[in-house]
Design a protein around this motif. Structure first.
Motif, PDB file in Angstrom:
ATOM      1  N   SER A   1       1.531   7.082  -6.508  1.00 45.73           N
ATOM      2  CA  SER A   1       0.432   7.982  -6.832  1.00 45.73           C
ATOM      3  C   SER A   1       0.812   9.431  -6.524  1.00 45.73           C
ATOM      4  O   SER A   1       0.640  10.324  -7.361  1.00 45.73           O
ATOM      5  CB  SER A   1      -0.819   7.582  -6.055  1.00 45.73           C
ATOM      6  OG  SER A   1      -1.859   8.503  -6.301  1.00 45.73           O
ATOM      7  N   LEU A   2       1.336   9.667  -5.317  1.00 43.51           N
ATOM      8  CA  LEU A   2       1.718  11.024  -4.939  1.00 43.51           C
ATOM      9  C   LEU A   2       2.885  11.535  -5.770  1.00 43.51           C
ATOM     10  O   LEU A   2       2.906  12.690  -6.197  1.00 43.51           O
ATOM     11  CB  LEU A   2       2.049  11.084  -3.445  1.00 43.51           C
ATOM     12  CG  LEU A   2       0.875  10.857  -2.493  1.00 43.51           C
ATOM     13  CD1 LEU A   2       1.365  10.826  -1.046  1.00 43.51           C
ATOM     14  CD2 LEU A   2      -0.185  11.921  -2.671  1.00 43.51           C
TER      15      LEU A   2
ATOM     16  N   VAL B   1       0.109   6.155   3.950  1.00 40.83           N
ATOM     17  CA  VAL B   1       0.274   7.533   3.470  1.00 40.83           C
ATOM     18  C   VAL B   1       1.436   8.181   4.212  1.00 40.83           C
ATOM     19  O   VAL B   1       2.312   8.797   3.604  1.00 40.83           O
ATOM     20  CB  VAL B   1      -1.023   8.357   3.655  1.00 40.83           C
ATOM     21  CG1 VAL B   1      -0.785   9.821   3.288  1.00 40.83           C
ATOM     22  CG2 VAL B   1      -2.162   7.774   2.831  1.00 40.83           C
TER      23      VAL B   1
ATOM     24  N   PHE C   1      -5.729  12.121   1.598  1.00 38.90           N
ATOM     25  CA  PHE C   1      -5.133  11.181   0.653  1.00 38.90           C
ATOM     26  C   PHE C   1      -5.461   9.733   1.002  1.00 38.90           C
ATOM     27  O   PHE C   1      -5.651   8.908   0.116  1.00 38.90           O
ATOM     28  CB  PHE C   1      -3.621  11.386   0.534  1.00 38.90           C
ATOM     29  CG  PHE C   1      -3.263  12.593  -0.268  1.00 38.90           C
ATOM     30  CD1 PHE C   1      -3.468  12.623  -1.637  1.00 38.90           C
ATOM     31  CD2 PHE C   1      -2.757  13.724   0.337  1.00 38.90           C
ATOM     32  CE1 PHE C   1      -3.151  13.737  -2.382  1.00 38.90           C
ATOM     33  CE2 PHE C   1      -2.447  14.849  -0.396  1.00 38.90           C
ATOM     34  CZ  PHE C   1      -2.642  14.861  -1.759  1.00 38.90           C
TER      35      PHE C   1
ATOM     36  N   LYS D   1       0.831  -1.202   0.000  1.00 42.69           N
ATOM     37  CA  LYS D   1       0.000   0.000   0.000  1.00 42.69           C
ATOM     38  C   LYS D   1       0.862   1.247   0.000  1.00 42.69           C
ATOM     39  O   LYS D   1       0.552   2.230  -0.662  1.00 42.69           O
ATOM     40  CB  LYS D   1      -0.941  -0.008   1.207  1.00 42.69           C
ATOM     41  CG  LYS D   1      -2.042  -1.029   1.081  1.00 42.69           C
ATOM     42  CD  LYS D   1      -2.918  -1.042   2.308  1.00 42.69           C
ATOM     43  CE  LYS D   1      -3.975  -2.129   2.197  1.00 42.69           C
ATOM     44  NZ  LYS D   1      -4.826  -2.159   3.398  1.00 42.69           N
TER      45      LYS D   1
ATOM     46  N   GLU E   1      -8.932   9.202  -0.274  1.00 41.79           N
ATOM     47  CA  GLU E   1      -8.898   9.226  -1.734  1.00 41.79           C
ATOM     48  C   GLU E   1      -8.338   7.929  -2.319  1.00 41.79           C
ATOM     49  O   GLU E   1      -8.808   7.456  -3.351  1.00 41.79           O
ATOM     50  CB  GLU E   1      -8.005  10.396  -2.163  1.00 41.79           C
ATOM     51  CG  GLU E   1      -8.343  11.006  -3.478  1.00 41.79           C
ATOM     52  CD  GLU E   1      -7.484  12.231  -3.719  1.00 41.79           C
ATOM     53  OE1 GLU E   1      -6.504  12.094  -4.480  1.00 41.79           O
ATOM     54  OE2 GLU E   1      -7.777  13.291  -3.145  1.00 41.79           O
ATOM     55  N   LEU E   2      -7.330   7.365  -1.665  1.00 45.81           N
ATOM     56  CA  LEU E   2      -6.666   6.162  -2.170  1.00 45.81           C
ATOM     57  C   LEU E   2      -7.163   4.881  -1.502  1.00 45.81           C
ATOM     58  O   LEU E   2      -6.619   3.805  -1.739  1.00 45.81           O
ATOM     59  CB  LEU E   2      -5.152   6.299  -1.989  1.00 45.81           C
ATOM     60  CG  LEU E   2      -4.524   7.471  -2.755  1.00 45.81           C
ATOM     61  CD1 LEU E   2      -3.092   7.691  -2.320  1.00 45.81           C
ATOM     62  CD2 LEU E   2      -4.615   7.257  -4.258  1.00 45.81           C
ATOM     63  N   SER E   3      -8.169   5.011  -0.655  1.00 46.88           N
ATOM     64  CA  SER E   3      -8.776   3.860   0.031  1.00 46.88           C
ATOM     65  C   SER E   3      -7.773   3.046   0.845  1.00 46.88           C
ATOM     66  O   SER E   3      -7.725   1.819   0.762  1.00 46.88           O
ATOM     67  CB  SER E   3      -9.492   2.954  -0.974  1.00 46.88           C
ATOM     68  OG  SER E   3     -10.490   3.660  -1.655  1.00 46.88           O
ATOM     69  N   VAL E   4      -6.958   3.760   1.618  1.00 45.52           N
ATOM     70  CA  VAL E   4      -5.990   3.116   2.506  1.00 45.52           C
ATOM     71  C   VAL E   4      -6.069   3.824   3.854  1.00 45.52           C
ATOM     72  O   VAL E   4      -6.679   4.882   3.981  1.00 45.52           O
ATOM     73  CB  VAL E   4      -4.543   3.183   1.961  1.00 45.52           C
ATOM     74  CG1 VAL E   4      -4.415   2.427   0.652  1.00 45.52           C
ATOM     75  CG2 VAL E   4      -4.078   4.615   1.795  1.00 45.52           C
TER      76      VAL E   4
ATOM     77  N   LYS F   1       1.995   1.862  -3.471  1.00 42.31           N
ATOM     78  CA  LYS F   1       0.876   2.391  -4.257  1.00 42.31           C
ATOM     79  C   LYS F   1       0.692   3.883  -3.983  1.00 42.31           C
ATOM     80  O   LYS F   1       0.561   4.692  -4.905  1.00 42.31           O
ATOM     81  CB  LYS F   1      -0.399   1.623  -3.907  1.00 42.31           C
ATOM     82  CG  LYS F   1      -1.663   2.176  -4.486  1.00 42.31           C
ATOM     83  CD  LYS F   1      -2.871   1.435  -3.940  1.00 42.31           C
ATOM     84  CE  LYS F   1      -4.140   2.227  -4.162  1.00 42.31           C
ATOM     85  NZ  LYS F   1      -5.293   1.622  -3.516  1.00 42.31           N
ATOM     86  N   VAL F   2       0.694   4.258  -2.712  1.00 46.64           N
ATOM     87  CA  VAL F   2       0.520   5.654  -2.327  1.00 46.64           C
ATOM     88  C   VAL F   2       1.714   6.477  -2.797  1.00 46.64           C
ATOM     89  O   VAL F   2       1.549   7.568  -3.355  1.00 46.64           O
ATOM     90  CB  VAL F   2       0.341   5.784  -0.796  1.00 46.64           C
ATOM     91  CG1 VAL F   2       0.335   7.238  -0.367  1.00 46.64           C
ATOM     92  CG2 VAL F   2      -0.933   5.083  -0.353  1.00 46.64           C
TER      93      VAL F   2
ATOM     94  N   ARG G   1       1.667  12.616  -9.106  1.00 45.61           N
ATOM     95  CA  ARG G   1       0.928  13.881  -8.996  1.00 45.61           C
ATOM     96  C   ARG G   1       1.883  15.064  -8.840  1.00 45.61           C
ATOM     97  O   ARG G   1       1.628  16.148  -9.363  1.00 45.61           O
ATOM     98  CB  ARG G   1      -0.031  13.836  -7.809  1.00 45.61           C
ATOM     99  CG  ARG G   1      -1.182  12.883  -8.020  1.00 45.61           C
ATOM    100  CD  ARG G   1      -2.046  12.854  -6.793  1.00 45.61           C
ATOM    101  NE  ARG G   1      -3.060  11.826  -6.895  1.00 45.61           N
ATOM    102  CZ  ARG G   1      -4.096  11.743  -6.090  1.00 45.61           C
ATOM    103  NH1 ARG G   1      -4.268  12.628  -5.122  1.00 45.61           N
ATOM    104  NH2 ARG G   1      -4.981  10.787  -6.237  1.00 45.61           N
TER     105      ARG G   1
END
Length: 83
Positions: free
Chosen positions: A34-35, A66, A55, A27, A58-61, A30-31, A38
């Motif tokens: 993604s960040l 994060v 966040f 996870k 938004e990312l379902s964690v 993944k985060v 961005r």
């Protein structure tokens, strides 16, 4: 003659703690990605405050991956911690 058998590490089942650590790490990756994308893509502008809870939702964690991703992004020079 006695044959000695050993158990391969691959056949030893993971403990719950190990599975959980692997899930959090995945996870976090993944985060992080993604960040990072961005930031590189300009969606997250310099000086923009980053809210862990936003966040995470938004990312379902949870906030833990994060937080870990943000620490890695800080080490990599993408974000800075401003008290």
């Amino acid at each position: 003659m006695t044959l000695e058998k050993t158990v391969s590490e691959a056949t030893v089942p993971e403990t719950t703690v190990e599975r959980r650590a692997t899930m959090v790490t995945n996870k976090k990756v993944k985060v992080y990605e993604s960040l990072r994308q961005r930031i590189i893509g300009g969606e997250l502008k310099p000086g923009l405050p980053i809210n862990e809870a936003v966040f995470a939702r938004e990312l379902s964690v949870s906030k833990t991956p994060v937080r870990e991703a943000l620490r890695q992004l800080e080490r990599d020079g993408f974000v800075e911690n401003v008290p």
